[in-house]
Design a protein around this motif. Structure first.
Motif, PDB file in Angstrom:
ATOM      1  N   ASN A   1     -14.683   7.721   1.076  1.00  0.00           N
ATOM      2  CA  ASN A   1     -15.037   7.275  -0.282  1.00  0.00           C
ATOM      3  C   ASN A   1     -13.807   7.010  -1.138  1.00  0.00           C
ATOM      4  OD1 ASN A   1     -17.721   7.764   0.419  1.00  0.00           O
ATOM      5  ND2 ASN A   1     -17.570   9.904  -0.255  1.00  0.00           N
ATOM      6  N   ILE A   2     -12.717   7.704  -0.837  1.00  0.00           N
ATOM      7  CA  ILE A   2     -11.515   7.602  -1.673  1.00  0.00           C
ATOM      8  C   ILE A   2     -10.624   6.426  -1.271  1.00  0.00           C
ATOM      9  CG2 ILE A   2      -9.385   8.821  -2.292  1.00  0.00           C
ATOM     10  CD1 ILE A   2     -10.848  11.395  -2.282  1.00  0.00           C
ATOM     11  N   ILE A   3     -10.735   5.997  -0.007  1.00  0.00           N
ATOM     12  CA  ILE A   3      -9.896   4.891   0.473  1.00  0.00           C
ATOM     13  C   ILE A   3     -10.074   3.662  -0.428  1.00  0.00           C
ATOM     14  CG2 ILE A   3      -9.675   3.166   2.331  1.00  0.00           C
ATOM     15  CD1 ILE A   3     -10.287   5.449   4.318  1.00  0.00           C
ATOM     16  N   ASP A   4      -8.932   3.105  -0.869  1.00  0.00           N
ATOM     17  CA  ASP A   4      -9.003   1.831  -1.598  1.00  0.00           C
ATOM     18  C   ASP A   4      -7.952   0.869  -1.038  1.00  0.00           C
ATOM     19  OD1 ASP A   4      -6.551   2.484  -2.767  1.00  0.00           O
ATOM     20  OD2 ASP A   4      -7.455   3.263  -4.606  1.00  0.00           O
ATOM     21  N   ASP A   5      -7.753  -0.271  -1.738  1.00  0.00           N
ATOM     22  CA  ASP A   5      -6.862  -1.280  -1.143  1.00  0.00           C
ATOM     23  C   ASP A   5      -5.378  -0.944  -1.327  1.00  0.00           C
ATOM     24  OD1 ASP A   5      -6.550  -1.790  -3.802  1.00  0.00           O
ATOM     25  OD2 ASP A   5      -7.199  -3.893  -3.716  1.00  0.00           O
ATOM     26  N   GLU A   6      -5.110   0.264  -1.851  1.00  0.00           N
ATOM     27  CA  GLU A   6      -3.721   0.733  -1.925  1.00  0.00           C
ATOM     28  C   GLU A   6      -3.464   1.904  -0.976  1.00  0.00           C
ATOM     29  OE1 GLU A   6      -2.246  -0.388  -6.395  1.00  0.00           O
ATOM     30  OE2 GLU A   6      -3.502   1.390  -6.196  1.00  0.00           O
ATOM     31  N   THR A   7      -4.499   2.281  -0.221  1.00  0.00           N
ATOM     32  CA  THR A   7      -4.344   3.419   0.703  1.00  0.00           C
ATOM     33  C   THR A   7      -3.593   2.981   1.948  1.00  0.00           C
ATOM     34  OG1 THR A   7      -6.467   4.285  -0.061  1.00  0.00           O
ATOM     35  CG2 THR A   7      -5.575   5.209   1.985  1.00  0.00           C
ATOM     36  N   VAL A   8      -2.526   3.705   2.251  1.00  0.00           N
ATOM     37  CA  VAL A   8      -1.769   3.365   3.462  1.00  0.00           C
ATOM     38  C   VAL A   8      -1.981   4.400   4.562  1.00  0.00           C
ATOM     39  CG1 VAL A   8       0.424   4.533   2.813  1.00  0.00           C
ATOM     40  CG2 VAL A   8       0.458   2.559   4.347  1.00  0.00           C
ATOM     41  N   ALA A   9      -2.288   5.650   4.202  1.00  0.00           N
ATOM     42  CA  ALA A   9      -2.388   6.686   5.229  1.00  0.00           C
ATOM     43  C   ALA A   9      -3.276   7.839   4.808  1.00  0.00           C
ATOM     44  CB  ALA A   9      -0.996   7.235   5.560  1.00  0.00           C
ATOM     45  N   VAL A  10      -3.755   8.569   5.805  1.00  0.00           N
ATOM     46  CA  VAL A  10      -4.478   9.815   5.599  1.00  0.00           C
ATOM     47  C   VAL A  10      -3.723  10.872   6.392  1.00  0.00           C
ATOM     48  CG1 VAL A  10      -6.646  11.050   5.998  1.00  0.00           C
ATOM     49  CG2 VAL A  10      -6.686   8.626   5.331  1.00  0.00           C
ATOM     50  N   MET A  11      -3.381  11.972   5.715  1.00  0.00           N
ATOM     51  CA  MET A  11      -2.626  13.037   6.379  1.00  0.00           C
ATOM     52  C   MET A  11      -3.474  14.296   6.472  1.00  0.00           C
ATOM     53  SD  MET A  11       1.234  14.409   5.860  1.00  0.00           S
ATOM     54  CE  MET A  11       1.320  14.888   4.176  1.00  0.00           C
ATOM     55  N   ILE A  12      -3.640  14.826   7.697  1.00  0.00           N
ATOM     56  CA  ILE A  12      -4.498  16.003   7.883  1.00  0.00           C
ATOM     57  C   ILE A  12      -3.826  17.053   8.786  1.00  0.00           C
ATOM     58  CG2 ILE A  12      -6.683  14.748   7.593  1.00  0.00           C
ATOM     59  CD1 ILE A  12      -6.950  14.676  10.663  1.00  0.00           C
TER      60      ILE A  12
ATOM     61  N   ARG B   1       0.861  -1.183   0.000  1.00  0.00           N
ATOM     62  CA  ARG B   1       0.000   0.000   0.000  1.00  0.00           C
ATOM     63  C   ARG B   1       0.892   1.226   0.000  1.00  0.00           C
ATOM     64  NH1 ARG B   1      -5.400  -0.247   3.074  1.00  0.00           N
ATOM     65  NH2 ARG B   1      -6.181  -2.322   2.532  1.00  0.00           N
ATOM     66  N   TYR B   2       0.520   2.245  -0.774  1.00  0.00           N
ATOM     67  CA  TYR B   2       1.379   3.429  -0.837  1.00  0.00           C
ATOM     68  C   TYR B   2       0.622   4.753  -0.935  1.00  0.00           C
ATOM     69  CZ  TYR B   2       0.187   3.521  -5.769  1.00  0.00           C
ATOM     70  OH  TYR B   2      -0.516   3.588  -6.936  1.00  0.00           O
ATOM     71  N   LYS B   3      -0.670   4.697  -1.206  1.00  0.00           N
ATOM     72  CA  LYS B   3      -1.396   5.954  -1.430  1.00  0.00           C
ATOM     73  C   LYS B   3      -1.668   6.705  -0.120  1.00  0.00           C
ATOM     74  CE  LYS B   3      -3.881   4.496  -5.577  1.00  0.00           C
ATOM     75  NZ  LYS B   3      -5.184   3.883  -5.980  1.00  0.00           N
ATOM     76  N   ILE B   4      -1.534   8.001  -0.180  1.00  0.00           N
ATOM     77  CA  ILE B   4      -1.793   8.848   0.979  1.00  0.00           C
ATOM     78  C   ILE B   4      -2.851   9.879   0.604  1.00  0.00           C
ATOM     79  CG2 ILE B   4      -0.785  10.536   2.593  1.00  0.00           C
ATOM     80  CD1 ILE B   4       1.867   8.990   2.335  1.00  0.00           C
ATOM     81  N   ILE B   5      -3.903   9.930   1.397  1.00  0.00           N
ATOM     82  CA  ILE B   5      -4.985  10.878   1.132  1.00  0.00           C
ATOM     83  C   ILE B   5      -4.759  12.143   1.961  1.00  0.00           C
ATOM     84  CG2 ILE B   5      -7.489  11.273   1.298  1.00  0.00           C
ATOM     85  CD1 ILE B   5      -7.822   8.184   1.070  1.00  0.00           C
ATOM     86  N   THR B   6      -4.849  13.289   1.317  1.00  0.00           N
ATOM     87  CA  THR B   6      -4.758  14.569   2.031  1.00  0.00           C
ATOM     88  C   THR B   6      -6.000  15.387   1.712  1.00  0.00           C
ATOM     89  OG1 THR B   6      -3.563  15.688   0.243  1.00  0.00           O
ATOM     90  CG2 THR B   6      -2.218  14.552   1.887  1.00  0.00           C
ATOM     91  N   LEU B   7      -6.156  16.519   2.372  1.00  0.00           N
ATOM     92  CA  LEU B   7      -7.386  17.309   2.243  1.00  0.00           C
ATOM     93  C   LEU B   7      -7.222  18.533   1.352  1.00  0.00           C
ATOM     94  CD1 LEU B   7      -8.781  17.374   5.897  1.00  0.00           C
ATOM     95  CD2 LEU B   7      -9.616  16.004   3.964  1.00  0.00           C
ATOM     96  N   GLU B   8      -8.329  18.882   0.711  1.00  0.00           N
ATOM     97  CA  GLU B   8      -8.370  20.102  -0.078  1.00  0.00           C
ATOM     98  C   GLU B   8      -8.048  21.308   0.823  1.00  0.00           C
ATOM     99  OE1 GLU B   8     -11.348  20.215  -3.429  1.00  0.00           O
ATOM    100  OE2 GLU B   8     -12.148  21.772  -2.126  1.00  0.00           O
ATOM    101  N   ASN B   9      -7.325  22.262   0.295  1.00  0.00           N
ATOM    102  CA  ASN B   9      -6.937  23.473   1.041  1.00  0.00           C
ATOM    103  C   ASN B   9      -5.917  23.243   2.148  1.00  0.00           C
ATOM    104  OD1 ASN B   9      -8.041  25.762  -0.082  1.00  0.00           O
ATOM    105  ND2 ASN B   9     -10.056  25.249   0.731  1.00  0.00           N
TER     106      ASN B   9
END
Ligand SMILES: *Cc1c(COP(=O)(O)O)cnc(C)c1O
Length: 394
Positions: free
Chosen positions: A175-186, A126-134
């Motif tokens: 909704n964006i989390i998938d099986d490659e998501t490793v982290a969420v950064m906020i 897993r390598y994807k990291i989700i971050t927030l708009e703005n």
């Protein structure tokens, strides 16, 4: 050559600079070359957490500079170990710390840690990291891509680091989390994105969902950390225990330092990550002195009094300027006055500077306040008197 000409000739012009030449400061008052004084409600963008000319900090830096400024991380560094312990104790969690030189570099460390976690803890990497708009996470090639504002990653700097996904809000993250998501950064309070604080319940809900899914929660506390929110970490205000926390701005009282803080102590092994300067004698001596001062400010009740008083003053400004501002945003001593439009924002900052009080912009319509955490009541009074005077001229 004037100083402005010198700067323009020899310094690469990456900043839209103001050319007031400050020569010294004491507490939250700065003096320019003509002796004019300014109340500092910006503290170098939240860096000068213990004010200017702080004797205890200055002495700690001088004492250390006379002994050893720097030895590489190939040697053990006593003040570094002490500072890591101090961070762990103030957070009250069993965490390990990696020291860097800046916020962006701390976030780079967090991203690397998360990607390695994604390699070693899952069958399929897993390598994807989700971050927030703005959001805002820094100026390196990875952290500008992590930053959820298109203006920070124009095509001229491409190609960027892959693997960052941008969510519109916390709900959208799920909704964006998938099986490659490793982290969420906020960021719990968006420093550059309008001083907007995330909702308590939304944050605790997200933390719970991520824990269930085994996805890491990274909280970028580069701006919100080090008592800015009223607690040592904003994560403590929200009652969450992130997998990785990054720190920088206020930690060294002005000396460059950053930190990656995590309970996952077994992910990085020797050789995985490093820094020549990170956590050297000078910066960690400054960090130790800064945290000692701020711990006392908190324990004595002064910090809590200051935040309450500062907020009261902001409420007064809002109440008497309903034609210009809509709301007060933020938490603790990280505050915004949301203006009706960007014109009012720009004019307020300019007029305030002219009256002798320094405030910052955030987003496209918010006037940002990041005073030193040791600011006095008199300095707050004087700063707001000047701000009110400035607002009358708009
Ligand atoms: C300032 C900031 C950064 C970048 O820190 P630098 O020290 O400028 O690299 C990253 N994240 C947040 C939330 C910040 O406020």
């Amino acid at each position: 050559m004037t100083l402005e000409e010198l700067d323009k000739k020899y310094v690469l012009q990456t900043y839209a600079r103001d050319y007031t030449n400050f020569t010294h400061g004491i507490g939250s008052t700065l003096y320019d070359e003509n002796g004019k004084d300014y109340i500092d409600f910006a503290s170098g963008i939240g860096v000068n957490s213990v004010g200017h000319g702080n004797e205890k900090l200055a002495n700690a830096i001088c004492e250390q500079a006379k002994k050893i400024i720097h030895i590489s991380n190939l040697q053990v560094i006593e003040p570094q170990a002490n500072l890591a312990q101090k961070i762990s104790e103030l957070y009250n969690e069993d965490v390990g710390v990696f020291f860097s030189n800046s916020g962006a570099e701390a976030n780079e460390g967090a991203i690397k840690l998360a990607r390695k976690y994604g390699e070693v803890k899952f069958d399929k990497k897993r390598y994807k990291i989700i971050t927030l708009e703005n959001s805002f996470h820094g100026r390196t090639l990875a952290t500008v891509k992590a930053t959820g504002q298109d203006s920070f990653h124009p095509s001229c700097f491409a190609p960027y680091i892959e693997g960052f996904m941008c969510a519109q809000n916390l709900k959208d993250v799920e909704n964006i989390i998938d099986d490659e998501t490793v982290a969420v950064m906020i960021e719990l309070i968006k420093g550059e994105g309008g001083v907007a604080a995330l909702g308590h319940e939304e944050v605790t809900h997200l933390a719970k969902v991520l824990k269930e899914k085994g996805i890491l929660l990274i909280v970028d506390e580069v701006q919100t950390g080090i008592y800015r929110s009223g607690e040592f970490l904003a994560s403590q205000v929200y009652g969450i225990k992130p997998d990785i926390i990054t720190l920088a701005k206020g930690l060294g009282g002005g000396v460059p330092i950053g930190a990656v803080v995590t309970p996952h102590k077994d992910i990085f092994i020797a050789g995985d990550h490093g820094s020549t300067f990170g956590g050297n004698y000078l910066s960690t001596a400054a960090g130790n002195a800064t945290l000692d001062i701020l711990e006392n400010t908190k324990k004595s009740g002064e910090l809590d009094e200051t935040l309450t008083y500062f907020e009261e003053k902001l409420q007064e400004v809002l109440a008497s300027n309903q034609d210009k501002f809509d709301a007060i945003t933020g938490i603790g001593l990280m505050r915004g006055l949301k203006a009706k439009n960007s014109d009012i924002q720009t004019k307020t900052i300019k007029a305030a500077m002219k009256e002798g009080v320094i405030v910052l912009k955030s987003g496209n319509n918010t006037v940002r306040f990041l005073p030193s955490l040791t600011i006095t009541k008199d300095e707050i009074n004087e700063g707001f008197a000047r701000l009110n005077k400035a607002l009358v001229t708009l």
